[in-house]
Design a protein around this motif. Structure first.
Motif, short mmCIF file in Angstrom:
data_model
loop_
_atom_site.label_atom_id
_atom_site.label_comp_id
_atom_site.label_asym_id
_atom_site.label_seq_id
_atom_site.Cartn_x
_atom_site.Cartn_y
_atom_site.Cartn_z
N CYS A 1 10.34 6.66 7.34
CA CYS A 1 10.33 7.25 6.00
C CYS A 1 11.70 7.03 5.35
N ILE A 2 11.69 6.54 4.13
CA ILE A 2 12.95 6.26 3.43
C ILE A 2 13.63 7.53 2.93
N ASN A 3 12.93 8.66 2.96
CA ASN A 3 13.52 9.91 2.49
C ASN A 3 14.04 10.78 3.65
N CYS A 4 13.21 11.00 4.66
CA CYS A 4 13.61 11.92 5.75
C CYS A 4 13.94 11.21 7.05
N ARG B 1 0.88 -1.16 0.00
CA ARG B 1 0.00 0.00 0.00
C ARG B 1 0.91 1.21 0.00
N LEU B 2 0.40 2.34 -0.41
CA LEU B 2 1.21 3.55 -0.45
C LEU B 2 0.98 4.38 0.80
N VAL B 3 2.07 4.96 1.33
CA VAL B 3 2.01 5.83 2.50
C VAL B 3 2.66 7.16 2.12
N TYR B 4 1.96 8.24 2.44
CA TYR B 4 2.45 9.59 2.17
C TYR B 4 3.03 10.16 3.45
N CYS B 5 4.29 10.53 3.42
CA CYS B 5 4.94 11.16 4.58
C CYS B 5 4.56 12.64 4.59
N VAL B 6 3.85 13.07 5.62
CA VAL B 6 3.42 14.46 5.69
C VAL B 6 4.57 15.40 6.00
N HIS B 7 5.73 14.86 6.36
CA HIS B 7 6.87 15.70 6.74
C HIS B 7 7.73 16.08 5.53
N CYS B 8 7.93 15.16 4.60
CA CYS B 8 8.77 15.48 3.45
C CYS B 8 8.03 15.38 2.12
N GLY C 1 14.72 10.82 14.28
CA GLY C 1 15.36 9.84 13.42
C GLY C 1 16.28 10.47 12.41
N ALA C 2 15.93 11.62 11.90
CA ALA C 2 16.72 12.28 10.87
C ALA C 2 18.00 12.89 11.44
N ARG C 3 18.00 13.21 12.71
CA ARG C 3 19.16 13.89 13.30
C ARG C 3 20.09 12.97 14.05
N SER C 4 19.72 11.71 14.21
CA SER C 4 20.57 10.81 15.00
C SER C 4 21.69 10.22 14.19
#
Length: 170
Positions: free
Chosen positions: A134-137, A113-120, A167-170
């Motif tokens: 998220c595989i992007n952010c 199924r598709l999931v839209y990341c509201v952050h990126c 997660g993005a900053r660690s």
């Protein structure tokens, strides 16, 4: 949006609801788009001279585009496969000018199924799990029970709003 895409009374309104399509008698051209031969529903055998496109074919994307842009009034599109596939094709059909009442969608395969990341803003394929990264952010996401038909995806929001980018900053 028509009733066939609305949710059952015990589910949230935004969740898609799938049913087996019925052959439309007033249709001049039946277009069947299936993710694979295994996604085909038995009703296809009842259609009069359907045009069948199989997602496993080498020239699928080209043929699909040609068929969708060439669809005329009286055509009806039946889409079968997993959620990621059917909503991607649904979006392409809507972009080509087909209306919702000219499209039947049937989830015939378990799968992505598709999931839209509201952050990126990335839309990514995911399994049925309620949590993912998220595989992007790299933000930890909770997949909400809210489905956007425009995006063809469930919404993924940060699992820890106190540290949205942990997660993005660690």
């Amino acid at each position: 949006m028509t009733d066939r895409h609305s949710a059952a009374p015990d589910r949230l309104h935004s969740l898609p609801r799938y049913r087996q399509p019925l052959p439309r008698e007033s249709v001049s051209r039946h277009i069947v788009v299936m993710q694979s031969a295994g996604a085909c529903a038995p009703f296809v055998g009842e259609l009069e001279q359907p045009l069948v496109l199989n997602g496993e074919s080498a020239d699928f994307s080209r043929r699909l585009h040609q068929v969708l842009v060439g669809a005329t009034v009286g055509s009806h599109l039946y889409i079968m496969g997993d959620e990621a596939f059917i909503w991607r094709i649904h979006g392409e059909a809507r972009s080509a000018g087909l209306e919702n009442d000219e499209i039947d969608i049937t989830c015939t395969l378990a799968g992505a199924r598709l999931v839209y990341c509201v952050h990126c803003g990335l839309t990514q394929a995911a399994g049925p799990e309620a949590l993912l990264t998220c595989i992007n952010c790299d933000v930890g996401l909770e997949v909400r029970e809210h489905f956007s038909q425009r995006l063809g995806a469930y919404l993924g929001v940060c699992t820890n709003p106190d540290q949205p980018f942990a997660g993005a900053r660690s």
